[in-house]
Design an enzyme around this catalytic site. Sequence first.
Site, PDB file in Angstrom:
ATOM      1  N   ASP A  64      14.372  42.293  76.874  1.00  0.00           N
ATOM      2  CA  ASP A  64      14.684  42.069  75.464  1.00  0.00           C
ATOM      3  C   ASP A  64      14.020  43.107  74.570  1.00  0.00           C
ATOM      4  OD1 ASP A  64      12.117  41.103  75.921  1.00  0.00           O
ATOM      5  OD2 ASP A  64      12.609  39.018  75.523  1.00  0.00           O
ATOM      6  N   ASN A 130       8.769  27.041  74.041  1.00  0.00           N
ATOM      7  CA  ASN A 130       9.961  26.188  73.970  1.00  0.00           C
ATOM      8  C   ASN A 130      10.870  26.337  75.199  1.00  0.00           C
ATOM      9  OD1 ASN A 130      11.214  28.652  73.579  1.00  0.00           O
ATOM     10  ND2 ASN A 130      11.818  28.272  71.451  1.00  0.00           N
ATOM     11  N   HIS A 132      11.938  29.271  76.423  1.00  0.00           N
ATOM     12  CA  HIS A 132      12.844  30.428  76.432  1.00  0.00           C
ATOM     13  C   HIS A 132      12.477  31.399  77.554  1.00  0.00           C
ATOM     14  CE1 HIS A 132      10.319  32.643  73.107  1.00  0.00           C
ATOM     15  NE2 HIS A 132      10.060  33.233  74.255  1.00  0.00           N
ATOM     16  N   GLU A 137      16.914  31.433  73.456  1.00  0.00           N
ATOM     17  CA  GLU A 137      16.304  30.276  72.817  1.00  0.00           C
ATOM     18  C   GLU A 137      17.003  28.977  73.252  1.00  0.00           C
ATOM     19  OE1 GLU A 137      13.541  30.662  71.481  1.00  0.00           O
ATOM     20  OE2 GLU A 137      13.493  31.931  69.702  1.00  0.00           O
TER      21      GLU A 137
HETATM   22  C1  GLP Z   1       8.211  36.439  74.156  1.00  0.00           C
HETATM   23  C2  GLP Z   1       9.152  37.268  75.042  1.00  0.00           C
HETATM   24  C3  GLP Z   1       9.353  36.605  76.360  1.00  0.00           C
HETATM   25  C4  GLP Z   1       8.013  36.115  76.848  1.00  0.00           C
HETATM   26  C5  GLP Z   1       7.578  34.952  76.009  1.00  0.00           C
HETATM   27  C6  GLP Z   1       6.179  34.479  76.293  1.00  0.00           C
HETATM   28  O1  GLP Z   1       8.737  36.130  72.921  1.00  0.00           O
HETATM   29  N1  GLP Z   1      10.439  37.554  74.487  1.00  0.00           N
HETATM   30  O2  GLP Z   1       9.955  37.515  77.266  1.00  0.00           O
HETATM   31  O3  GLP Z   1       8.114  35.682  78.175  1.00  0.00           O
HETATM   32  O4  GLP Z   1       7.820  35.184  74.655  1.00  0.00           O
HETATM   33  O5  GLP Z   1       5.223  35.321  75.749  1.00  0.00           O
HETATM   34  P1  GLP Z   1       3.692  35.202  76.086  1.00  0.00           P
HETATM   35  O6  GLP Z   1       3.512  35.722  77.469  1.00  0.00           O
HETATM   36  O7  GLP Z   1       3.015  36.068  75.061  1.00  0.00           O
HETATM   37  O8  GLP Z   1       3.309  33.770  75.979  1.00  0.00           O
END
Ligand code: GLP
Length: 230
Positions: A64, A130, A132, A137
């Site tokens: 992403d 959440n 994702h 989402e």
């Molecule tokens: C982000 C990314 C995801 C990631 C998630 C968790 O927004 N788009 O690819 O896995 O949220 O992030 P974190 O590892 O900082 O908790």
Amino acid sequence: MAIQLERIPSTEALYERAVTIIKEVKAQGAKTFGLATGGTMEPLYAKLCDTTIDFSEAVSFNLDEYVGLGATHDQSYNYYMHHHLFKQKPFKQSHLPQGLAHDTQQEAARYEALLNEHILDFQLLGIGVNGHIGFNEPGTSFDSVTHVVNLTPSTREINARYFASLEDVPHKAFTMGVQSILRANCILLIAIGESKRNALEALINNEYIEDVPATALTKHPNVIVLTDLV
Ligand code: GLP
């Protein structure tokens, strides 16, 4: 159940295990790697940089990217990947959606078409509070391919910790779709921290609901989940 769950309370040991899995996948011939960003991946990339692993013949695709942030913006995922991995472990080619693309629909279609020219041997995933995956989402169709998403208020608030203020967090992002992710041959999901417990429970309880995007993985034949949650 197809998911191989490994609970490793020591995060140090967990990241070591993740490095071992990546080395094994690579030794088995993996050449195309789907990569993730987020706080969870930073120690993993740091550990990979300390190994002799060589990705110079491999290709990477990131999950992403924020719409509106270019590669020189320090919160773009392009910048993140160069900073945490690529500058020390370059790949033959590394692909990310282009955050500054003028026509976002066309950019999503371009990225999906590029993905379709490859088979992802391996896909690394974090998980949102959440549920994702990538930026898919809650409510995203499990049939989705690369698309532009409107980030939920909660995701923007959680990710605001990396920006100067909440207002600076983009409202939109490109993300591989759920179906794009599921096409990978092998998936490694890392869930660390109490905030991920509810999402993780849904996944390991074998639910299959679009309200928790990560539960799409329950239908995939080759998923490893590493978590420090016991
Ligand atoms: C982000 C990314 C995801 C990631 C998630 C968790 O927004 N788009 O690819 O896995 O949220 O992030 P974190 O590892 O900082 O908790």
